[in-house]
Enzyme design. Structure first.
Site, short mmCIF file in Angstrom:
data_model
loop_
_atom_site.label_atom_id
_atom_site.label_comp_id
_atom_site.label_asym_id
_atom_site.label_seq_id
_atom_site.Cartn_x
_atom_site.Cartn_y
_atom_site.Cartn_z
N HIS A 30 45.92 58.67 1.41
CA HIS A 30 45.01 57.78 2.14
C HIS A 30 45.85 57.05 3.21
O HIS A 30 47.03 56.80 3.00
CB HIS A 30 44.45 56.78 1.13
CG HIS A 30 43.39 55.86 1.64
ND1 HIS A 30 43.66 54.71 2.34
CD2 HIS A 30 42.04 55.91 1.53
CE1 HIS A 30 42.53 54.08 2.63
NE2 HIS A 30 41.53 54.80 2.16
N ASP A 42 49.73 55.39 -5.98
CA ASP A 42 48.48 54.82 -5.50
C ASP A 42 47.39 55.22 -6.50
O ASP A 42 46.97 56.38 -6.54
CB ASP A 42 48.20 55.38 -4.10
CG ASP A 42 46.80 55.03 -3.59
OD1 ASP A 42 45.99 54.46 -4.36
OD2 ASP A 42 46.51 55.34 -2.42
N GLN A 71 42.06 55.70 -6.88
CA GLN A 71 41.02 56.61 -7.34
C GLN A 71 41.23 57.05 -8.79
O GLN A 71 40.40 57.76 -9.34
CB GLN A 71 40.98 57.87 -6.45
CG GLN A 71 40.58 57.60 -5.02
CD GLN A 71 39.15 57.09 -4.88
OE1 GLN A 71 38.34 57.23 -5.80
NE2 GLN A 71 38.86 56.48 -3.75
N LYS A 89 36.77 49.37 -6.80
CA LYS A 89 36.46 50.76 -7.18
C LYS A 89 36.37 50.89 -8.69
O LYS A 89 36.07 51.96 -9.22
CB LYS A 89 37.54 51.70 -6.64
CG LYS A 89 37.60 51.75 -5.12
CD LYS A 89 38.59 52.78 -4.63
CE LYS A 89 39.06 52.54 -3.22
NZ LYS A 89 38.16 53.08 -2.21
N CYS A 102 39.53 58.25 5.61
CA CYS A 102 40.84 57.62 5.80
C CYS A 102 41.96 58.57 5.37
O CYS A 102 42.97 58.14 4.81
CB CYS A 102 40.96 56.31 5.03
SG CYS A 102 39.83 55.06 5.59
C1 PLP Z 1 43.47 56.88 -2.63
C2 PLP Z 1 43.18 55.54 -2.02
N1 PLP Z 1 44.20 54.73 -1.72
C3 PLP Z 1 44.00 53.52 -1.18
C4 PLP Z 1 42.76 53.05 -0.89
C5 PLP Z 1 42.61 51.71 -0.26
O1 PLP Z 1 41.96 50.84 -1.11
P1 PLP Z 1 41.50 49.40 -0.61
O2 PLP Z 1 40.69 49.64 0.63
O3 PLP Z 1 40.67 48.88 -1.73
O4 PLP Z 1 42.71 48.60 -0.36
C6 PLP Z 1 41.66 53.86 -1.17
C7 PLP Z 1 40.29 53.39 -0.87
O5 PLP Z 1 39.54 53.94 -0.10
C8 PLP Z 1 41.88 55.14 -1.74
O6 PLP Z 1 40.86 55.95 -2.01
#
Ligand code: PLP
Lengths: 417, 152
Positions: free
Chosen positions: A134, A211, A214, A237, A375
């Site tokens: 992401h 990370d 998900q 999430k 993203c």
């Molecule tokens: C794999 C992954 N990493 C990071 C993020 C970023 O999360 P947040 O926007 O809650 O900081 C997301 C959210 O879309 C994600 O799916």
């Protein structure tokens, strides 16, 4: 490691999705005159009534600033907030509560590590990520590389969207200082063999950030058995409030890292000559945090633990199987992300119909999906598509909703011929 | 939500399938790039302007049906117009999609000719940027803006 066989297969009889749906007020909504079919859970999940009510009750009964008041409410608020930290610790099986830093979300957690741990990164050091990250697990490292003169390396993925292990191993080397990878890909659904990746990275002396944005809502996460150095995830999430998330870090590492934001709460003593830092985790929690959000996250975690992550994972896997089989029968539909080990994410494109148009047509049927690059522009580029349609499941998703998704997809052909 | 048929009219589907004036334009003297980061739509617009008159318009890129059809219809509408007329057309097209007062918006429609088929987009706020991307890119091309246009 054969992750597939490790995961429990059957949905336990006690898992009653229709009963669980009653816990989520928003699922009663109708949109465009149709029942809401919410399949955008990878973007954010809906909130159970207990979380909504817990936040409201905090404001109605307890609201006060934490860690600094002698009065009754302040102590009550502090206790509730710190109890949430204990819930998070238990949820990811961290060894100590000091290892749980509350942040705004995954993005902030990663930026914290890049800013603070990043101070020891030197010119010529290497940071290794993967193609399936992401943007929030790419850009902070790019910024760090620009600041420090370090080099960003990227492990490739194959046509199924699985990590290319050979590429990953090959790019690890004597200069690798930090490895950052997603546990589950938000664009592809791929579950990475993180345990193995962490071991490999450690054997090269690198620290590892996972990370878990998900993963935390869909898999059981045990940071001690993973042996990761950092683990990041978002409350929103995970059926919790927006604006709150978690950075787990091994205590020894966090202890050795400089603060990243200065302000109230993170200090022990302030003089103009010099200030000294508070203990963990408060050293990394400057300023008044999202108190209601943290407390709500604790409630969400309790809710999930009651249902059981294994049961949720089995339920979502059954939905993914159903959806994958249905997708195979849709003319012109191509799945993007066909890893053997996948979480409940179905990403796809349809021949000569842009994802954006598919999204609008599904929406008119009450079906909420995400369309776009999620993203994860490098993933789109890897698969040669500008965007995909992504349906993602949650504990309250039903087989009937999978049917509704495919019924709505049939409309796409009606419109586009 | 109004009917999907109001959005995806035959003309729009047709122009998205078979965009007119699609491809590079050798000998162009203006061009600009447009980009919709939200959905990944990309568009390069080429103009040949002679004595202030837009003689040729062509475009390349990949986008959704709405943005492709809008670019295609725009390319047809622009030929023979001078720059001021082109900008004025953009203003009226923009009003057609975004003017809060329905009556005023409808007033624009008559003067817009074939471009009217995109009027249905006004009921799909998430898609307005798709329909206006080509026009923003036109504005940049006429002003020789080097930086790509972004709808965000
Ligand atoms: C794999 C992954 N990493 C990071 C993020 C970023 O999360 P947040 O926007 O809650 O900081 C997301 C959210 O879309 C994600 O799916």
């Amino acid at each position: 490691m054969n992750a597939l066989t490790e995961r429990p297969e059957a949905v336990p009889a006690t898992f009653d999705v229709m009963r669980l749906r009653d816990d989520f007020p928003i699922l009663e909504r109708r949109v465009h005159g149709k029942p809401l079919v919410y399949l955008d859970n990878a973007a954010t999940s809906q909130k159970p009534r207990c979380v909504i009510e817990r936040e409201a009750r905090y404001y109605a009964e307890t609201n006060a600033n934490i860690h600094r008041g002698i009065h009754f409410l302040s102590q009550e608020a502090t206790e509730a907030y710190e109890a949430a930290r204990d819930s998070v610790r238990r949820f990811i099986n961290a060894g100590r509560r000091e290892e749980i830093v509350f942040v705004r979300g995954t993005t902030e957690a990663i930026n914290l590590v890049a800013a603070s741990y990043g101070q020891r990164i030197k010119p010529g050091d290497e940071i290794l990520i993967t193609v399936m990250e992401h943007h929030s697990n790419i850009v902070p490292w790019q910024l760090l590389c620009e600041r420090s003169g370090a080099i960003l390396r990227v492990a490739s993925i194959d046509d199924a969207g699985e990590l290319d292990m050979a590429s990953f191993e090959q790019q690890l080397g004597p200069h690798t200082r930090l490895v950052a990878m997603t546990h589950v890909s938000n664009a592809l659904g791929t579950i990475n063999p993180v345990r193995k990746m962490i071991d490999l990275a450690h054997s090269h002396g690198a620290v590892v950030l996972v990370d878990g944005a998900q993963a935390a809502p869909h898999l059981e996460v045990d940071v001690q058995s993973l042996d990761c150095d950092f683990y990041a995830f978002s409350g929103h999430k995970l059926y919790g409030p927006t604006g709150v998330g978690v950075l787990y870090g091994k205590a020894a590492l966090l202890d050795s890292m400089p603060p990243w934001q200065g302000g109230g709460d993170m200090i022990r003593q302030v003089t103009f000559a010099r200030s000294t830092w508070n203990d963990l985790p408060y050293k990394f929690e400057a300023g008044t945090p999202n108190i209601a959000g943290g407390i709500g996250l604790g409630t969400a975690i309790g809710y999930l633990e009651n249902i059981g992550l294994d049961a949720i994972a089995a339920h979502e896997r059954a939905l993914l199987r159903q959806a994958t089989a249905r997708a195979a029968a849709v003319p012109g539909l191509r799945l993007i992300g066909t890893a053997r080990d996948k979480a409940g994410i179905l990403s796809f494109v349809i021949d000569d119909v842009h994802a954006h148009d598919v999204g609008t047509i599904l929406d008119s049927e009450g079906v909420a999906v995400r369309t776009g690059h999620h993203c994860a522009m490098p993933v789109m580029e890897r698969f040669g598509v500008p965007a995909t349609v992504r349906a993602s499941f949650a504990l309250y998703s039903t087989p009937g909703e999978v049917d509704a998704l495919f019924a709505a997809l049939a409309k796409v052909r009606e419109v586009f011929g | 939500m109004s009917d999907l048929r109001d959005l995806y009219q035959e003309v729009i589907i047709d122009h998205s399938r078979r965009p007119r004036n699609f491809g590079p334009l050798p000998g162009h003297n203006h061009h600009a790039e447009g980009f919709n980061p939200l959905c990944g739509d990309k568009l390069t617009l080429y103009l040949k302007v002679v004595d202030g008159i837009i003689e040729e318009v062509r475009f390349e890129g990949a986008g959704c049906a709405i943005s492709t059809a809008s670019a295609s219809l725009m390319s047809e509408a622009l030929k023979g117009k001078n720059e001021a007329q082109a900008e004025e057309l953009f203003a009226r097209f923009h009003a057609l999609l975004t003017e809060a007062d329905e009556k005023q918006a409808a007033n624009q429609a008559e003067s817009l000719g074939k471009l009217q088929v995109l009027a249905g987009v006004r009921d799909f706020p998430a898609r307005i940027k798709c329909a206006t991307l080509a026009w923003h890119t036109l504005h940049a091309a006429l002003h020789d803006q080097a930086a790509p246009v972004s709808t965000e």
